[in-house]
Design a protein around this motif. Structure first.
Motif, PDB file in Angstrom:
ATOM      1  N   TRP A 302       0.839  -1.195   0.000  1.00  0.00           N
ATOM      2  CA  TRP A 302       0.000   0.000   0.000  1.00  0.00           C
ATOM      3  C   TRP A 302       0.878   1.251   0.000  1.00  0.00           C
ATOM      4  N   THR A 303       0.579   2.190  -0.884  1.00  0.00           N
ATOM      5  CA  THR A 303       1.285   3.473  -0.863  1.00  0.00           C
ATOM      6  C   THR A 303       0.567   4.435   0.056  1.00  0.00           C
ATOM      7  N   THR A 304       1.307   5.442   0.513  1.00  0.00           N
ATOM      8  CA  THR A 304       0.701   6.467   1.364  1.00  0.00           C
ATOM      9  C   THR A 304      -0.458   7.148   0.653  1.00  0.00           C
ATOM     10  N   GLN A 305      -0.295   7.349  -0.670  1.00  0.00           N
ATOM     11  CA  GLN A 305      -1.354   8.018  -1.431  1.00  0.00           C
ATOM     12  C   GLN A 305      -2.608   7.148  -1.509  1.00  0.00           C
ATOM     13  N   GLU A 306      -2.429   5.817  -1.649  1.00  0.00           N
ATOM     14  CA  GLU A 306      -3.596   4.930  -1.710  1.00  0.00           C
ATOM     15  C   GLU A 306      -4.368   4.954  -0.387  1.00  0.00           C
ATOM     16  N   VAL A 307      -3.640   4.863   0.731  1.00  0.00           N
ATOM     17  CA  VAL A 307      -4.302   4.868   2.040  1.00  0.00           C
ATOM     18  C   VAL A 307      -5.028   6.196   2.257  1.00  0.00           C
ATOM     19  N   ALA A 308      -4.377   7.320   1.873  1.00  0.00           N
ATOM     20  CA  ALA A 308      -5.024   8.626   2.035  1.00  0.00           C
ATOM     21  C   ALA A 308      -6.285   8.721   1.180  1.00  0.00           C
ATOM     22  N   LEU A 309      -6.239   8.150  -0.029  1.00  0.00           N
ATOM     23  CA  LEU A 309      -7.421   8.187  -0.890  1.00  0.00           C
ATOM     24  C   LEU A 309      -8.555   7.360  -0.286  1.00  0.00           C
ATOM     25  N   ILE A 310      -8.239   6.163   0.247  1.00  0.00           N
ATOM     26  CA  ILE A 310      -9.271   5.319   0.872  1.00  0.00           C
ATOM     27  C   ILE A 310      -9.900   6.051   2.050  1.00  0.00           C
ATOM     28  N   GLU A 311      -9.069   6.690   2.894  1.00  0.00           N
ATOM     29  CA  GLU A 311      -9.598   7.437   4.038  1.00  0.00           C
ATOM     30  C   GLU A 311     -10.481   8.595   3.573  1.00  0.00           C
ATOM     31  N   ASP A 312     -10.069   9.272   2.495  1.00  0.00           N
ATOM     32  CA  ASP A 312     -10.860  10.383   1.973  1.00  0.00           C
ATOM     33  C   ASP A 312     -12.209   9.899   1.456  1.00  0.00           C
ATOM     34  N   VAL A 313     -12.218   8.776   0.701  1.00  0.00           N
ATOM     35  CA  VAL A 313     -13.480   8.236   0.185  1.00  0.00           C
ATOM     36  C   VAL A 313     -14.373   7.789   1.345  1.00  0.00           C
ATOM     37  N   ALA A 314     -13.769   7.164   2.357  1.00  0.00           N
ATOM     38  CA  ALA A 314     -14.559   6.742   3.521  1.00  0.00           C
ATOM     39  C   ALA A 314     -15.210   7.945   4.195  1.00  0.00           C
ATOM     40  N   THR A 315     -14.439   8.999   4.372  1.00  0.00           N
ATOM     41  CA  THR A 315     -14.991  10.198   5.022  1.00  0.00           C
ATOM     42  C   THR A 315     -16.124  10.795   4.202  1.00  0.00           C
ATOM     43  N   ARG A 316     -15.902  10.910   2.875  1.00  0.00           N
ATOM     44  CA  ARG A 316     -16.944  11.467   2.005  1.00  0.00           C
ATOM     45  C   ARG A 316     -18.207  10.589   2.041  1.00  0.00           C
ATOM     46  N   THR A 317     -18.002   9.254   2.008  1.00  0.00           N
ATOM     47  CA  THR A 317     -19.146   8.343   1.979  1.00  0.00           C
ATOM     48  C   THR A 317     -19.938   8.429   3.268  1.00  0.00           C
ATOM     49  N   TRP A 318     -19.226   8.421   4.414  1.00  0.00           N
ATOM     50  CA  TRP A 318     -19.928   8.512   5.693  1.00  0.00           C
ATOM     51  C   TRP A 318     -20.694   9.819   5.802  1.00  0.00           C
ATOM     52  N   ALA A 319     -20.081  10.909   5.349  1.00  0.00           N
ATOM     53  CA  ALA A 319     -20.765  12.204   5.414  1.00  0.00           C
ATOM     54  C   ALA A 319     -22.028  12.189   4.569  1.00  0.00           C
ATOM     55  N   ALA A 320     -21.927  11.602   3.356  1.00  0.00           N
ATOM     56  CA  ALA A 320     -23.099  11.539   2.475  1.00  0.00           C
ATOM     57  C   ALA A 320     -24.186  10.645   3.074  1.00  0.00           C
ATOM     58  N   ILE A 321     -23.781   9.497   3.658  1.00  0.00           N
ATOM     59  CA  ILE A 321     -24.762   8.577   4.250  1.00  0.00           C
ATOM     60  C   ILE A 321     -25.445   9.223   5.450  1.00  0.00           C
ATOM     61  N   GLU A 322     -24.671   9.877   6.311  1.00  0.00           N
ATOM     62  CA  GLU A 322     -25.265  10.520   7.485  1.00  0.00           C
ATOM     63  C   GLU A 322     -26.217  11.640   7.082  1.00  0.00           C
ATOM     64  N   GLN A 323     -25.846  12.395   6.015  1.00  0.00           N
ATOM     65  CA  GLN A 323     -26.734  13.446   5.554  1.00  0.00           C
ATOM     66  C   GLN A 323     -28.022  12.861   4.985  1.00  0.00           C
ATOM     67  N   ALA A 324     -27.883  11.774   4.164  1.00  0.00           N
ATOM     68  CA  ALA A 324     -29.076  11.136   3.585  1.00  0.00           C
ATOM     69  C   ALA A 324     -29.974  10.566   4.681  1.00  0.00           C
ATOM     70  N   THR A 325     -29.368   9.946   5.697  1.00  0.00           N
ATOM     71  CA  THR A 325     -30.155   9.386   6.812  1.00  0.00           C
ATOM     72  C   THR A 325     -30.899  10.488   7.548  1.00  0.00           C
ATOM     73  N   ALA A 326     -30.227  11.608   7.759  1.00  0.00           N
ATOM     74  CA  ALA A 326     -30.869  12.729   8.434  1.00  0.00           C
ATOM     75  C   ALA A 326     -32.016  13.287   7.602  1.00  0.00           C
ATOM     76  N   GLU A 327     -31.837  13.347   6.282  1.00  0.00           N
ATOM     77  CA  GLU A 327     -32.898  13.852   5.416  1.00  0.00           C
ATOM     78  C   GLU A 327     -34.106  12.914   5.420  1.00  0.00           C
ATOM     79  N   ILE A 328     -33.873  11.595   5.452  1.00  0.00           N
ATOM     80  CA  ILE A 328     -34.991  10.639   5.532  1.00  0.00           C
ATOM     81  C   ILE A 328     -35.752  10.825   6.831  1.00  0.00           C
ATOM     82  N   ALA A 329     -35.002  10.968   7.920  1.00  0.00           N
ATOM     83  CA  ALA A 329     -35.662  11.188   9.221  1.00  0.00           C
ATOM     84  C   ALA A 329     -36.480  12.470   9.203  1.00  0.00           C
ATOM     85  N   LEU A 330     -35.929  13.491   8.524  1.00  0.00           N
ATOM     86  CA  LEU A 330     -36.648  14.758   8.434  1.00  0.00           C
ATOM     87  C   LEU A 330     -37.945  14.594   7.641  1.00  0.00           C
ATOM     88  N   ARG A 331     -37.854  13.873   6.530  1.00  0.00           N
ATOM     89  CA  ARG A 331     -39.067  13.657   5.728  1.00  0.00           C
ATOM     90  C   ARG A 331     -40.128  12.873   6.517  1.00  0.00           C
TER      91      ARG A 331
END
Length: 855
Positions: A302-331
């Motif tokens: 694993w390169t440092t860049q690969e690990v950083a990219l995986i962490e970045d995608v994980a962060t973006r995905t969790w943020a999107a999922i949490e926002q979508a979950t909150a929007e469903i609860a709001l609806r």
């Protein structure tokens, strides 16, 4: 004081310097090499080896039928673990793993064809494992003394980091686009893991949630390629207690090979066909909630860049999922709230069974109350434009005996226009007949106004996002072009310096020889031909440096008709056969005051722009006239030469003409232009005291006009002056000459000695200081700038400390050397002729004598 290099035979003097590789070559056992001992190498190979050993740019040469391999310090870093075993070995043995990829290019170079590749992908094994790399390089044939191709020369730059950085950034943009607008958490997770898995080439990427017991994990979304996707639930314990503890602490877990560790039972990993993994935990309020994981079936570094990219995608995905979950609860909350409003509405009404009559309305301050039956209720309460909609909803409710529902505009109790959300249900008697309709109407005015404001805001945001995406794509394309131009500039500047060093002894030797062949006309013609070819090579290097913007602006009187006669051929090759080119100059044109190389580059930019504006062919005219210009904005009063470049292309509208000279503005497609061409032409005009203007209309072509000031100096013929210049004779002065290039130092010493100077030549600044400390007396210093160990500027500074009034001349092959880098010393650019060298030195000595007399 640094140690002097070890003694060597004259046949091996070309190996002097050269850093660690040069030292290694001097002690290397050449008995097993197809190249043999350096003392037997031909001069052509020695020259190339001397060039690359003293260059900071990665270079190598492959020589002979078996392509024996030689390289410099910078290239040794590219070899990795293959160095030092590669020194003198066969090219094919060193790069066996990429030989199928580069062999055709090598064959082309060995057949006399120069080869250039940009960002060529190569799967290398230079550190004990396979790695994907990218390189930009050129292969050039090298001729030996017999006139045959003896080998090939390569200048190379590794671009792996740049290529991967661009790919990662492109992936992030594509991922952002893929997740935009998705409001379902599972779909978000599936898109994210699929995109990352395909980008990394991984066998499995997934998103999993930790169950409430904290000891099991449930897989929610999984991308799989060649392995089974993970579904259901798994116990966490078999995967390692220590790893699980780090995950709970919020640490990303990275493992290149589970078989090589003892933290967990490898059988658990074998069961899911995973040998290498990265797991990024999601921890909220000290609770391990979920993990985002990437699996490879085989071991993976694993390169440092690969690990950083995986962490970045994980962060973006969790943020999107949490926002979508909150929007469903709001609806869902909004739905419950609407139901509550339906049962406890602000306004309550009763209608007749056929809806023709409003029997009662308790408006609760929202609508006007009525206690008397009203047959005209529709016109009284409902907006005329919405009455058809309300009537249609009534007909449907009557036909189906189901709930009436409508959202429409109404007149409120205060007479203003508002919105209501009305519902009504049928009231039945014991026989099942409708006796009346009972309903409730809520005030939706604020919500509808908010929705309208939100629609307007959304439309504005979408427009802004579209503009931002377009600007970002354009910026990425511009960055790519700028990086490409910077790479070309660095390569051109470095190679030009080395070729300037090579041309210096050639030009000097031919110049000196030509002055000594008074009785042999045939030899004089041959020498003159060689001088002309060398001068053309010098001009070509200046053009390359101008193209790469690696040359200082040096305005001087320029013979425009002569410049254009040489430029016409280059312009014709640039525009192709489909465009008819005409070049004309007015009679008796005075010289222009401009840098000739920058003028050629400006005209070439205008010609290329005209070519791109005529995709189906056309006519291109370059006209030069003299104008007496009155003072106007952007141009001072005086005499100017007017360069008009006119095409019959598609033309431009007024807005495009206005923005055309802005930096980075371009109408060409992505990857076809930097947007700097017309900006650089405008900059040349401004720096030269002239002006630049565009005249264009759609469908009627374009005229680009460049004004340059007329030079007040008398125009001289540089070739005639160089050939016939009188060489000033020395008056017995002694010159200390310092240059690390043997050929340059020898040629320069011959030119000075021929002019009557006593020359003391040394190969480094340290040797020069040794000579001075042992009592050397000299009248002037001539030194190269770029030398190993001590630069010419550092040497001059040290000598001036010892002898403050020593006249010093700096000679250099670097076009970008600044006054600060040169220590403010007079400079003479390589290559130079005897008249230039001796004349400049004589002026320095004369100035020194004048200063001494005044003192």
């Amino acid at each position: 004081m640094p140690l002097l290099p070890e003694p060597m035979s004259p046949e091996e003097s070309f190996l002097a310097g050269g850093g660690k590789i040069g030292a290694a070559m001097r002690v290397h056992d050449w008995s097993a090499s197809p190249l043999g001992h350096p003392s037997a190498w031909p001069q052509s190979l020695r020259s190339v080896v001397s060039l690359l050993l003293n260059s900071k740019f990665p270079m190598f040469v492959a020589w002979g039928p078996e392509l024996g391999f030689l390289y410099n310090d910078s290239y040794a870093e590219i070899l990795g673990a293959k160095h030092p075993g590669a020194l003198g070995s066969r090219f094919s043995d060193i790069w066996r793993e990429i030989w199928p990829d580069i062999a055709p290019l090598i064959d082309a170079a060995m057949s006399g064809e120069a080869v250039y590749r940009e960002n060529l992908p190569l799967l290398m094994n230079r550190k004990g494992y396979d790695e994907q790399t990218w390189f930009t390089f050129s292969y050039s044939p090298v001729w030996d003394e017999s006139g045959h191709i003896g080998g090939m020369f390569c200048a190379v730059a590794e671009t792996t980091d740049q290529v991967l950085a661009v790919r990662r950034q492109r992936f992030r943009i594509e991922l952002e686009d893929a997740l935009r607008g998705i409001d379902e958490p599972r779909v978000l997770a599936e898109r994210a893991v699929t995109a990352l898995g395909r980008h990394l080439g991984a066998q499995r990427v997934g998103y999993a949630k930790v169950q409430p017991d904290g000891e099991t994990i449930a897989f929610d979304a999984c991308f799989a390629d060649g392995v089974q996707p993970l579904n259901g639930s798994f116990a966490l314990a078999p995967f390692g207690a220590e790893r699980l503890a780090r995950q709970r602490a919020g640490q990303t877990e990275v493992c290149a090979d589970v078989e090589a560790t003892t933290e967990a039972d490898p059988a658990a990993w074998r069961a899911i066909e995973a040998r290498a993994f990265v797991s990024v935990p999601l921890v909220r309020d000290n609770h391990f909630i979920a993990t985002f994981y990437v699996n490879f079936r085989e071991s993976h570094r694993w390169t440092t860049q690969e690990v950083a990219l995986i962490e970045d995608v994980a962060t973006r995905t969790w943020a999107a999922i949490e926002q979508a979950t909150a929007e469903i609860a709001l609806r869902q909350s909004e739905a419950r709230f609407r139901a509550l409003l339906t049962t406890g509405a602000y306004s309550v009404f009763r209608m007749s069974p056929d809806w023709r009559e409003l029997r009662e309305l308790d408006g609760q301050g929202f609508l006007a109350d009525t206690t008397e039956p009203s047959a005209g209720w529709l016109a009284t309460y409902v907006h005329p434009d919405d009455q058809p909609q309300v009537s249609a909803a009534i007909r449907e409710a009557l036909a189906t005996r189901s709930m009436f529902e409508s959202e429409h505009r109404v007149r409120q109790a205060d007479g203003s226009l508002g919105w209501t959300h009305a519902r009504a249900v049928p009231m039945l008697d014991s026989a099942g007949r409708v006796t009346e309709w009972f309903g409730a109407a809520s005030d939706a005015t604020a919500r509808k106004r908010g929705e309208e404001a939100l629609r307007q805001l959304t439309a504005e945001l979408e427009q802004r996002v579209a503009i931002a995406v377009e600007e970002r794509q354009a910026a990425l394309a511009q960055i790519h072009e700028m990086q490409k131009m910077e790479t070309i500039g660095q390569l051109t500047g470095g190679v030009a310096h080395d070729f300037n060093n090579l041309l210096t002894p050639i030009l000097g030797a031919l110049d000196t020889l030509g002055r000594k062949l008074d009785g042999d006309e045939r030899a004089r013609r041959m020498t003159a031909g060689g001088l002309q070819a060398a001068e053309r090579a010098r001009t070509l290097i200046q053009r390359l440096l101008a193209f790469s913007r690696r040359q200082h602006l040096a305005p001087r009187p320029v013979d425009v008709p002569r410049l254009l006669s040489g430029f016409a051929d280059m312009a014709s090759r640039s525009i192709g056969p489909g465009i008819q080119l005409s070049v004309s100059c007015a009679a008796q044109l005075p010289p222009a005051l401009v840098d000739p190389n920058q003028l050629e580059l400006a005209l070439l930019n205008l010609v290329v722009n005209a070519r791109d504006a005529m995709p189906d062919g056309g006519e291109l005219a370059i006209r030069v006239t003299e104008e007496e210009v009155p003072r106007k904005v952007g141009l001072g009063e005086g005499r100017f030469l007017r360069f008009a470049v006119t095409d019959t292309g598609v033309g431009m509208d007024a807005m495009t003409v206005k923005r055309a000279i802005d930096p980075f503005f371009t109408t060409k497609g992505v990857g076809r232009g930097t947007g700097l061409g017309l900006s650089s032409v405008h900059g040349l005009a401004a720096q030269s005291g002239g002006d630049f203007a565009l005249d264009s209309q759609p469908g009627r072509g374009t005229t680009a006009t460049l004004w340059l000031p007329v030079s007040g100096d008398v125009l001289s013929d540089p070739d005639h002056a160089a050939n016939d210049a009188v060489i000033p004779r020395a008056a017995g002065e002694t010159v200390l000459l310092v240059d690390d290039e043997d050929l340059v130092r020898g040629g320069t010493a011959d030119m000075l000695a021929d002019a009557g100077y006593t020359v003391v030549s040394v190969g480094s600044g340290f040797e020069a200081l040794q000579k001075i400390h042992t009592g050397l007396v000299f009248d002037a210093l001539v030194t190269d700038y770029a030398m190993p160990g001590m630069t010419g500027a550092e040497l001059a500074r040290e000598i001036r400390r010892l002898r403050p009034d020593t006249p010093t001349l700096m000679i250099t092959g670097f076009a970008t050397l600044t006054d600060r880098e040169a220590g403010g010393l007079p400079r003479l650019a390589k290559p130079f002729r005897q008249a230039e060298l001796v004349g400049t030195l004589a002026d320095l000595l004369e100035t020194d004598k004048g200063s001494a007399q005044l003192a």
